[in-house]
Design a protein around this motif. Structure first.
Motif, short mmCIF file in Angstrom:
data_model
loop_
_atom_site.label_atom_id
_atom_site.label_comp_id
_atom_site.label_asym_id
_atom_site.label_seq_id
_atom_site.Cartn_x
_atom_site.Cartn_y
_atom_site.Cartn_z
N THR A 1 -9.26 -4.91 -0.82
CA THR A 1 -9.95 -4.27 -1.95
C THR A 1 -11.03 -3.31 -1.47
O THR A 1 -11.09 -2.15 -1.89
CB THR A 1 -10.58 -5.35 -2.85
OG1 THR A 1 -9.56 -6.19 -3.37
CG2 THR A 1 -11.34 -4.70 -4.01
N LEU B 1 -9.67 -0.13 0.67
CA LEU B 1 -9.00 0.88 -0.14
C LEU B 1 -9.95 1.57 -1.10
O LEU B 1 -9.81 2.78 -1.38
CB LEU B 1 -7.84 0.25 -0.90
CG LEU B 1 -6.62 -0.09 -0.03
CD1 LEU B 1 -5.65 -0.97 -0.78
CD2 LEU B 1 -5.93 1.18 0.44
N SER C 1 -6.11 -1.05 -4.81
CA SER C 1 -7.30 -1.90 -4.64
C SER C 1 -7.59 -2.68 -5.92
O SER C 1 -8.02 -3.84 -5.86
CB SER C 1 -8.51 -1.04 -4.26
OG SER C 1 -8.83 -0.11 -5.29
#
Length: 217
Positions: A113, A116, A132
């Motif tokens: 997460t 990205l 993400s």
């Protein structure tokens, strides 16, 4: 370990389809992703203790490139390598993987997460925000302690706003996309939790204890 394998085999052979934290066996709770991906794993590998451990080992190793990528974008290659080294020698991944413990999957979704999101802010491309957002929500389906990470991302967002406001402002529409993907993906998990607040989260929530004792102290 046995309960994780048992849940995966139930999905494969008994058409079991859980979508929230549920009880596998007599009393062991598990979230969907470890047992669903475990079921896919057992389609190609024999359901043995070694292969189950190997599954979690590979998940742990898969998070290392994402950890490096996250810190490299924040502070450069030296800090990224040092951070990766410290996390590697802490042996958290070894401890979790050898017990087939679902939290060993959490770093993959956490750093996927963050990496990205940072990449999206710097490149202004759409796909990093969409992926993400999906990873951010998918982590909820790994283990209940991942819920604490929901507070980390906004804190990181405030830091980015303070240090790179122009990049954040330019990507406002992309951040809306990120939020929408997260909201849709997480809804299958959040709804049952709100519907049954006294479930697994309620057992370990400080708010439930405060309510029970009528005291914040």
């Amino acid at each position: 370990m046995g309960f994780q394998s048992y849940g995966a085999l139930k999905i494969l052979h008994e058409h079991w389809r859980p979508w929230e934290i549920t009880t596998v066996g007599p009393s062991f709770p598990s979230a969907p992703i470890p047992i669903y991906v475990g079921a896919i794993w057992f389609m190609f590998f024999k359901n043995t203790q070694f292969n189950l451990n190997l599954f979690y080992v590979l998940w742990g190793l898969a998070s290392f490139p994402l950890i490096y990528w996250t810190f490299r974008q924040l502070s450069g290659p030296r800090v990224a390598l040092l951070s990766l080294f410290i996390l590697a020698v802490m042996r958290w991944n070894i401890t979790f993987a050898r017990n087939s413990f679902p939290p060993s999957l959490i770093p993959f979704f956490m750093f996927g997460t963050l990496a990205l999101l940072l990449h999206g802010l710097r490149t202004r491309k759409r796909w990093p925000f969409a992926i993400s957002g999906f990873l951010f929500a998918a982590g909820l389906y790994t283990y209940q302690s991942y819920a604490l990470f929901l507070f980390v991302v906004p804190i990181c967002g405030l830091y980015e706003c303070a240090t790179r406001w122009k990049e954040v402002k330019t990507n406002a529409k992309m951040l809306v996309l990120f939020s929408l993907v997260f909201a849709v993906t997480s809804s299958f998990y959040v709804y049952p939790m709100l519907k049954a607040p006294n479930g697994r989260f309620g057992e370990h929530s400080i708010f439930a204890r405060v309510k029970q004792q009528h005291s914040i102290q």
